[in-house]
Enzyme design. Structure first.
Site, mmCIF file in Angstrom:
data_model
loop_
_atom_site.group_PDB
_atom_site.id
_atom_site.type_symbol
_atom_site.label_atom_id
_atom_site.label_comp_id
_atom_site.label_asym_id
_atom_site.label_seq_id
_atom_site.Cartn_x
_atom_site.Cartn_y
_atom_site.Cartn_z
ATOM 1 N N HIS A 26 -7.914 -5.493 -0.120
ATOM 2 C CA HIS A 26 -6.811 -4.717 0.467
ATOM 3 C C HIS A 26 -6.611 -5.175 1.912
ATOM 4 O O HIS A 26 -6.958 -4.492 2.864
ATOM 5 C CB HIS A 26 -7.131 -3.225 0.406
ATOM 6 C CG HIS A 26 -5.905 -2.354 0.486
ATOM 7 N ND1 HIS A 26 -5.059 -2.170 -0.577
ATOM 8 C CD2 HIS A 26 -5.384 -1.628 1.501
ATOM 9 C CE1 HIS A 26 -4.071 -1.361 -0.232
ATOM 10 N NE2 HIS A 26 -4.243 -1.024 1.033
ATOM 11 N N ASP B 207 -8.989 -5.522 -5.133
ATOM 12 C CA ASP B 207 -8.586 -4.454 -4.212
ATOM 13 C C ASP B 207 -9.580 -3.294 -4.299
ATOM 14 O O ASP B 207 -9.859 -2.782 -5.381
ATOM 15 C CB ASP B 207 -7.181 -3.975 -4.568
ATOM 16 C CG ASP B 207 -6.520 -3.195 -3.442
ATOM 17 O OD1 ASP B 207 -7.200 -2.374 -2.797
ATOM 18 O OD2 ASP B 207 -5.307 -3.402 -3.208
ATOM 19 N N SER C 5 0.849 -1.193 0.000
ATOM 20 C CA SER C 5 0.000 0.000 0.000
ATOM 21 C C SER C 5 0.888 1.247 0.000
ATOM 22 O O SER C 5 1.611 1.474 -0.975
ATOM 23 C CB SER C 5 -0.955 -0.024 1.196
ATOM 24 O OG SER C 5 -1.989 0.923 1.021
ATOM 25 N N ASP D 56 -13.767 -19.565 -14.561
ATOM 26 C CA ASP D 56 -12.439 -20.197 -14.522
ATOM 27 C C ASP D 56 -12.543 -21.707 -14.359
ATOM 28 O O ASP D 56 -11.532 -22.386 -14.139
ATOM 29 C CB ASP D 56 -11.597 -19.610 -13.393
ATOM 30 C CG ASP D 56 -12.222 -19.838 -12.018
ATOM 31 O OD1 ASP D 56 -13.366 -20.344 -11.950
ATOM 32 O OD2 ASP D 56 -11.573 -19.509 -11.010
ATOM 33 N N ASP E 193 -15.695 -21.798 -6.720
ATOM 34 C CA ASP E 193 -14.904 -21.690 -5.487
ATOM 35 C C ASP E 193 -15.040 -20.335 -4.802
ATOM 36 O O ASP E 193 -14.286 -20.021 -3.888
ATOM 37 C CB ASP E 193 -13.433 -21.964 -5.784
ATOM 38 C CG ASP E 193 -12.861 -21.042 -6.863
ATOM 39 O OD1 ASP E 193 -13.613 -20.200 -7.392
ATOM 40 O OD2 ASP E 193 -11.654 -21.158 -7.170
ATOM 41 N N ASP F 70 -18.283 -16.493 -11.201
ATOM 42 C CA ASP F 70 -17.510 -17.403 -10.344
ATOM 43 C C ASP F 70 -16.953 -18.586 -11.122
ATOM 44 O O ASP F 70 -15.786 -18.965 -10.976
ATOM 45 C CB ASP F 70 -18.387 -17.882 -9.185
ATOM 46 C CG ASP F 70 -17.655 -18.822 -8.227
ATOM 47 O OD1 ASP F 70 -16.418 -18.949 -8.344
ATOM 48 O OD2 ASP F 70 -18.303 -19.418 -7.363
#
Length: 552
Positions: free
Chosen positions: A482, A444, A204, A275, A279, A272
């Site tokens: 974050h 993030d 950060s 891919d 999960d 979701d």
């Protein structure tokens, strides 16, 4: 890393130690390399003159020196010498930089500077673990470690030091060089030789600091870990103001946490499994981005005002608020290094804005903006305008126009040079063989992952992919926010960096363990950007071996 260890590094109050330093000013002290300093407590009161620090100061003072025993309560780092002190400010009223340096009894010949977080204000001791490596403190591994408070006292959320110009310069970049030079002198004094390798690590604000040292002080570091870097600092603060204005100045622009959860849930329904794995993680962000129009349309209210039969739908002002986050900031004038934008967030690709660092939880704008009540980005942006830009603690950011800042434009540009870390010229660091590892979450909610990606792509455009690959690795983590998220990675980045610097073994795919409470222990491959982990279609969903890194 070659550094001169000779010369009189400091003048000491202890006459015997001063004589020892003078007698050994040519090279090493009379002790075995890598050993614990023989007279740790004698270092108390050591003075380092301004000439030994690469930026203007009034010198440095070691205020305390104490041996910390391996058996001390709470100490997991073995025996080490703990030095604390101050680097004296030049301007009246400016706080000194407080620092800590730790010299382990079993030194591995390396040093590591820790970066700060938020607005810093608290000494980073260097005694704790690395980010993303909670069980692996560098001090325990034999690294000499050090950190500082970036030149002001307070909490990581307090911006009022922005009224002091030297403190702003320290926070932006100067404290890094000053602390480095003081620590290097003390490490060299303690062990009789300079470190073989000097590293930096932070996330950060600390990530921004990592890019800062590469850009400003490339000769001082052999390797840097810069995670979730707060690049384009003015940009991220200004977009926070813009989003807050959408929430509170535009009628109906506020989104409640339950409504934000509806957005997140809809994204997960659509993205979701893109891919191949159900999960709870959006890994194929680009495929999800292609579904964005469908996601927004499915959330849009069909009538105005929104009927009771459509709970969780979004009105046009609410969609506009989210789109302001997604679209980012675009300025009609350049900041430092011709930067005129801040890239937007993955709002409709799995970023959860209901966290403590997310959007506003209160439908009313409070007289004193709070991180939770009015949103982290907005509260921080408002404070930035008050203390750093206008120098007016009563300034009202409600109607501030980031595109037309008037008399504050020059100040915004100057600050972006002081704090922004957006200089694309890293040629000196690249030429001398420095290495860089960056890790960031694709979800993030504080530092846009797309801003980090844009800087990386800018480097490729400037130097070419082959040269960038020779010094940099970028890992974008699906599901990680974050500091929180549905996947929180734990991986030994310092080990990977040291192996790269010391042995030339460039890291490729790494393996990371999830430490999120609900899914602790599952593993995933940590793929080099732009690749992402795709499920092979069979095998344990909680095992990294069931996934392969795939290009979008």
């Amino acid at each position: 890393m070659s550094r001169a260890g000779g010369g009189v590094l400091a003048t000491f109050k202890a006459p015997a130690l001063a004589a020892l330093i003078l007698a050994t000013s040519g090279h090493a002290l009379a002790q075995r390399p890598g050993a614990l300093p023989l007279h740790c407590t004698d270092l108390a009161g050591a003075l380092l003159p301004p000439a030994r620090i690469g930026l203007p100061t009034n010198g440095a003072l070691v205020q305390s020196a104490a041996m910390i025993s391996a058996t001390a309560n709470g100490n997991l780092n073995g025996d080490y010498c703990r030095l604390t002190g101050v680097i004296r400010a030049q301007s009246a009223g400016t706080p000194d930089i407080r620092f800590e340096v730790n010299l382990p009894s079993r030194w591995n010949g390396r040093a590591l500077q820790f970066g700060g977080g938020g607005y810093s204000g608290v000494v980073v001791t260097g005694t704790g673990p690395m980010p993303f490596s909670p069980d692996n403190a560098p001090l325990r591994r034999g690294y000499a470690t050090f950190g500082d408070d970036s030149g002001h006292n307070g909490t990581s959320s307090e911006a009022n030091f922005g009224l002091l110009e030297e403190a702003v310069t320290n926070f932006g970049y100067a404290h890094l060089k000053k602390a480095h030079d003081v620590a290097l002198a003390l490490i060299t004094l303690g062990y009789g030789r300079a470190p073989e390798h000097m590293y930096f690590a932070g996330g950060s604000t600390g990530g921004r600091e990592g890019y800062t040292v590469i850009q400003r002080y490339p000769d001082d570091y052999d390797g840097v870990i810069a995670n979730a870097p707060a690049l384009n600092f003015s940009g991220v603060r200004l977009i926070g103001v813009v989003v807050g204005q959408h929430e509170y100045r535009t009628p109906g622009g506020y989104l409640s946490p339950p409504l934000l959860e509806q957005v997140y849930a809809r994204v997960m329904q659509v993205c979701d499994t893109l891919d191949g794995a159900a999960d709870g993680i959006v890994s194929d962000v680009e495929a999800c981005r292609a579904q964005e129009p469908e996601i927004i349309d499915s959330l849009r209210c069909t009538a105005q005002p929104a009927p009771a039969s459509e709970p969780g739908c979004l009105t046009p002002p609410q969609i506009a608020t989210l789109e302001s986050l997604r679209d980012g900031l675009h300025l009609p004038y350049p900041l430092a290094w011709n930067v005129d934008s801040y890239r937007g967030y993955n709002v409709f690709q799995g970023t959860r804005f209901t966290s403590m660092l997310g959007l506003a939880h209160s439908p009313q704008r409070q007289p004193q903006l709070g991180f939770v009540s009015n949103g982290y980005l907005y509260a921080q942006g408002d404070a930035y305008l008050k203390y750093f830009v206008t120098h007016d603690p009563t300034f009202d950011s409600t109607n501030f126009d980031a595109a037309r800042p008037g008399r504050y434009r020059e100040r915004l540009v100057a600050l972006s040079a002081t704090i922004g870390a957006m200089n694309p010229d890293v040629s000196r660091y690249l030429a001398r063989g420095g290495k860089l590892i960056t890790l960031q979450g694709l979800a993030d909610e504080v530092i846009s992952p797309n801003q980090t990606i844009a800087y990386y792509q800018g480097l490729i455009g400037r130097y070419g992919e082959e040269r960038v690959d020779s010094f940099m690795r970028l890992y974008m983590v699906p599901g990680y926010q974050h500091g929180n998220g549905v996947f929180i990675p734990s991986v030994d980045l310092l080990g990977a960096l040291d192996d790269w610097v010391t042995h030339g073994n460039a890291p490729e795919t790494l393996f990371t363990t999830d430490i999120a409470p609900a899914t602790n222990g599952r593993t995933r491959p940590l793929c080099r950007y732009p690749a992402f982990p795709r499920y092979l279609g069979k095998g344990n969903l909680n095992s990294a071996t069931s996934f392969t890194c795939t290009m979008p």
